[in-house]
Design a protein around this motif. Structure first.
Motif, PDB file in Angstrom:
ATOM      1  N   GLN A 194       0.973  -1.394   0.082  1.00 49.50           N
ATOM      2  CA  GLN A 194      -0.224  -0.080  -0.069  1.00 49.50           C
ATOM      3  C   GLN A 194       0.912   1.107   0.077  1.00 49.50           C
ATOM      4  O   GLN A 194       0.415   2.224  -0.547  1.00 49.50           O
ATOM      5  CB  GLN A 194      -1.054  -0.211   1.221  1.00 49.50           C
ATOM      6  CG  GLN A 194      -1.776   1.119   1.633  1.00 49.50           C
ATOM      7  CD  GLN A 194      -2.686   0.974   2.555  1.00 49.50           C
ATOM      8  OE1 GLN A 194      -3.896   0.349   2.311  1.00 49.50           O
ATOM      9  NE2 GLN A 194      -2.375   1.229   3.760  1.00 49.50           N
ATOM     10  N   SER A 218       2.288   2.864  -3.304  1.00 46.58           N
ATOM     11  CA  SER A 218       1.208   2.871  -4.583  1.00 46.58           C
ATOM     12  C   SER A 218       1.117   4.369  -5.262  1.00 46.58           C
ATOM     13  O   SER A 218       0.482   4.541  -6.067  1.00 46.58           O
ATOM     14  CB  SER A 218      -0.099   2.167  -4.366  1.00 46.58           C
ATOM     15  OG  SER A 218      -0.615   2.572  -3.097  1.00 46.58           O
ATOM     16  N   ASP A 219       1.399   5.429  -4.402  1.00 47.37           N
ATOM     17  CA  ASP A 219       0.960   6.511  -4.808  1.00 47.37           C
ATOM     18  C   ASP A 219       1.509   6.940  -6.125  1.00 47.37           C
ATOM     19  O   ASP A 219       0.685   7.812  -7.228  1.00 47.37           O
ATOM     20  CB  ASP A 219       1.407   7.499  -3.586  1.00 47.37           C
ATOM     21  CG  ASP A 219       1.080   7.418  -2.404  1.00 47.37           C
ATOM     22  OD1 ASP A 219       1.286   6.122  -1.813  1.00 47.37           O
ATOM     23  OD2 ASP A 219       0.671   8.372  -1.571  1.00 47.37           O
ATOM     24  N   ALA A 243      -0.533   6.527  -9.106  1.00 46.74           N
ATOM     25  CA  ALA A 243      -1.606   7.179  -9.383  1.00 46.74           C
ATOM     26  C   ALA A 243      -1.069   8.706  -9.842  1.00 46.74           C
ATOM     27  O   ALA A 243      -2.023   9.329 -10.571  1.00 46.74           O
ATOM     28  CB  ALA A 243      -2.456   7.606  -8.040  1.00 46.74           C
ATOM     29  N   TYR A 244      -0.103   9.355  -9.693  1.00 45.05           N
ATOM     30  CA  TYR A 244       0.268  10.301 -10.172  1.00 45.05           C
ATOM     31  C   TYR A 244       0.780  10.243 -11.506  1.00 45.05           C
ATOM     32  O   TYR A 244       0.467  11.205 -12.335  1.00 45.05           O
ATOM     33  CB  TYR A 244       1.686  10.937  -9.282  1.00 45.05           C
ATOM     34  CG  TYR A 244       1.575  11.090  -7.901  1.00 45.05           C
ATOM     35  CD1 TYR A 244       0.212  11.583  -7.388  1.00 45.05           C
ATOM     36  CD2 TYR A 244       2.535  10.862  -7.101  1.00 45.05           C
ATOM     37  CE1 TYR A 244       0.142  11.997  -5.917  1.00 45.05           C
ATOM     38  CE2 TYR A 244       2.619  10.890  -5.742  1.00 45.05           C
ATOM     39  CZ  TYR A 244       1.158  11.647  -5.187  1.00 45.05           C
ATOM     40  OH  TYR A 244       1.166  11.789  -3.850  1.00 45.05           O
ATOM     41  N   VAL A 277      -5.458   2.638  -2.436  1.00 45.81           N
ATOM     42  CA  VAL A 277      -4.853   3.976  -2.390  1.00 45.81           C
ATOM     43  C   VAL A 277      -4.443   4.682  -3.610  1.00 45.81           C
ATOM     44  O   VAL A 277      -5.003   5.795  -4.066  1.00 45.81           O
ATOM     45  CB  VAL A 277      -3.343   3.789  -1.584  1.00 45.81           C
ATOM     46  CG1 VAL A 277      -2.593   5.146  -1.683  1.00 45.81           C
ATOM     47  CG2 VAL A 277      -3.607   3.532  -0.071  1.00 45.81           C
ATOM     48  N   SER A 278      -4.203   3.882  -4.905  1.00 45.95           N
ATOM     49  CA  SER A 278      -4.027   4.298  -6.199  1.00 45.95           C
ATOM     50  C   SER A 278      -5.101   4.839  -6.910  1.00 45.95           C
ATOM     51  O   SER A 278      -5.371   5.825  -7.370  1.00 45.95           O
ATOM     52  CB  SER A 278      -3.256   3.460  -6.969  1.00 45.95           C
ATOM     53  OG  SER A 278      -4.144   2.229  -7.048  1.00 45.95           O
ATOM     54  N   ILE A 283      -6.448   8.212  -4.992  1.00 45.19           N
ATOM     55  CA  ILE A 283      -5.613   9.395  -5.453  1.00 45.19           C
ATOM     56  C   ILE A 283      -6.052   9.849  -6.797  1.00 45.19           C
ATOM     57  O   ILE A 283      -6.404  11.226  -7.043  1.00 45.19           O
ATOM     58  CB  ILE A 283      -4.115   9.087  -5.212  1.00 45.19           C
ATOM     59  CG1 ILE A 283      -3.721   8.892  -3.984  1.00 45.19           C
ATOM     60  CG2 ILE A 283      -3.614  10.079  -6.147  1.00 45.19           C
ATOM     61  CD1 ILE A 283      -2.135   8.334  -3.902  1.00 45.19           C
ATOM     62  N   SER A 284      -6.231   8.941  -7.815  1.00 40.53           N
ATOM     63  CA  SER A 284      -6.612   9.214  -9.148  1.00 40.53           C
ATOM     64  C   SER A 284      -8.035   9.857  -9.113  1.00 40.53           C
ATOM     65  O   SER A 284      -8.324  10.593  -9.681  1.00 40.53           O
ATOM     66  CB  SER A 284      -6.704   7.913  -9.970  1.00 40.53           C
ATOM     67  OG  SER A 284      -7.143   8.082 -11.165  1.00 40.53           O
ATOM     68  N   ASN A 339       0.157   8.155   2.552  1.00 36.48           N
ATOM     69  CA  ASN A 339      -0.822   7.779   1.928  1.00 36.48           C
ATOM     70  C   ASN A 339      -2.100   8.772   1.948  1.00 36.48           C
ATOM     71  O   ASN A 339      -2.588   9.216   0.933  1.00 36.48           O
ATOM     72  CB  ASN A 339      -1.182   6.300   1.939  1.00 36.48           C
ATOM     73  CG  ASN A 339      -0.382   5.200   1.577  1.00 36.48           C
ATOM     74  OD1 ASN A 339      -0.090   4.324   2.116  1.00 36.48           O
ATOM     75  ND2 ASN A 339      -0.005   5.531   0.415  1.00 36.48           N
ATOM     76  N   SER A 373      -1.422  12.122   0.512  1.00 34.95           N
ATOM     77  CA  SER A 373      -1.562  12.022  -1.318  1.00 34.95           C
ATOM     78  C   SER A 373      -2.941  12.109  -1.598  1.00 34.95           C
ATOM     79  O   SER A 373      -3.180  12.841  -2.428  1.00 34.95           O
ATOM     80  CB  SER A 373      -0.839  10.728  -1.686  1.00 34.95           C
ATOM     81  OG  SER A 373       0.518  10.724  -1.496  1.00 34.95           O
ATOM     82  N   ILE A 374      -3.662  11.270  -0.886  1.00 36.20           N
ATOM     83  CA  ILE A 374      -5.074  11.486  -1.261  1.00 36.20           C
ATOM     84  C   ILE A 374      -5.788  12.720  -0.964  1.00 36.20           C
ATOM     85  O   ILE A 374      -6.331  13.274  -1.901  1.00 36.20           O
ATOM     86  CB  ILE A 374      -6.079  10.235  -0.426  1.00 36.20           C
ATOM     87  CG1 ILE A 374      -5.329   8.893  -0.894  1.00 36.20           C
ATOM     88  CG2 ILE A 374      -7.441  10.344  -0.594  1.00 36.20           C
ATOM     89  CD1 ILE A 374      -5.927   7.808   0.068  1.00 36.20           C
TER      90      ILE A 374
END
Length: 195
Positions: free
Chosen positions: A30, A33-34, A37-38, A70-71, A74-75, A178, A181-182
């Motif tokens: 987890q 995983s950021d 998404a970026y 998590v990804s 964020i997306s 995480n 990031s979100i």
């Protein structure tokens, strides 16, 4: 690394049958995983695909589900303004029969029932999802519960959400990273400057 250097393919090196459930369901899948998404930005299926592939190098089961969540969150957050909406939409990328998916429902439902008492929710998490139940150094489910608690009770505020997340304890740097990031994607630069 040992598996990869021994010739086991990356898509198999994190399998539960090779590493055991305890190791395969720690927080590592987890926490990194950021970036996917970026890179994928608002292409959520692509973000989830890349995050899951990366997580499978070292994790399996719930560890991969956390990377997907998590990804996805964020997306999705790049296009939303409400964190509860982000959580629900990101949940669609988590396997329905996973413990991670049930955890999302549980913490959101707890928040809906007790919307103004994050301390009570944290006590609930410590009782229902203690580290001792999962084993290992940083099991994913208790840490994901703290992340969800912070996002629900932070009520779309970057600052308040991060304070709740970090002050809760557990794996503070990973959970804070995480969640940051979100929430950063959700609020954009305006949210960071006006927490």
């Amino acid at each position: 690394y040992h598996h990869l250097s021994s010739g086991i393919p990356a898509e198999e090196s994190g399998l539960r049958r090779l590493n055991g459930q305890r190791l395969s369901e720690q927080i590592g899948g987890q926490i990194f995983s950021d970036g996917w998404a970026y890179i994928a930005y608002k292409n959520t299926p692509q973000a989830v695909k890349w995050a899951a592939q990366c997580a499978k190098i070292s994790h399996d089961g719930e560890g991969v589900e956390g990377a997907k969540f998590v990804s996805a969150a964020i997306s999705i957050a790049f296009s939303e303004t409400d964190i509860l909406e982000v959580i629900q939409k990101a949940k669609a990328y988590v396997s329905r029969d996973s413990q991670y998916g049930h955890l999302i429902d549980d913490i959101v439902q707890y928040y809906m029932t007790v919307p103004n008492n994050p301390d009570k929710c944290l006590q609930y998490i410590k009782f229902r999802y203690p580290y001792s139940r999962y084993g290992g150094i940083c099991p994913i489910i208790p840490n994901a519960a703290v992340m969800l608690m912070a996002m629900c009770y932070g009520k779309n505020s970057f600052r308040d959400t991060l304070l709740l997340c970090i002050n809760a304890g557990f794996d503070t740097d990973c959970n804070g990273g995480n969640v940051g990031s979100i929430m950063g994607a959700l609020g954009s630069l305006k949210g960071l400057h006006n927490p």
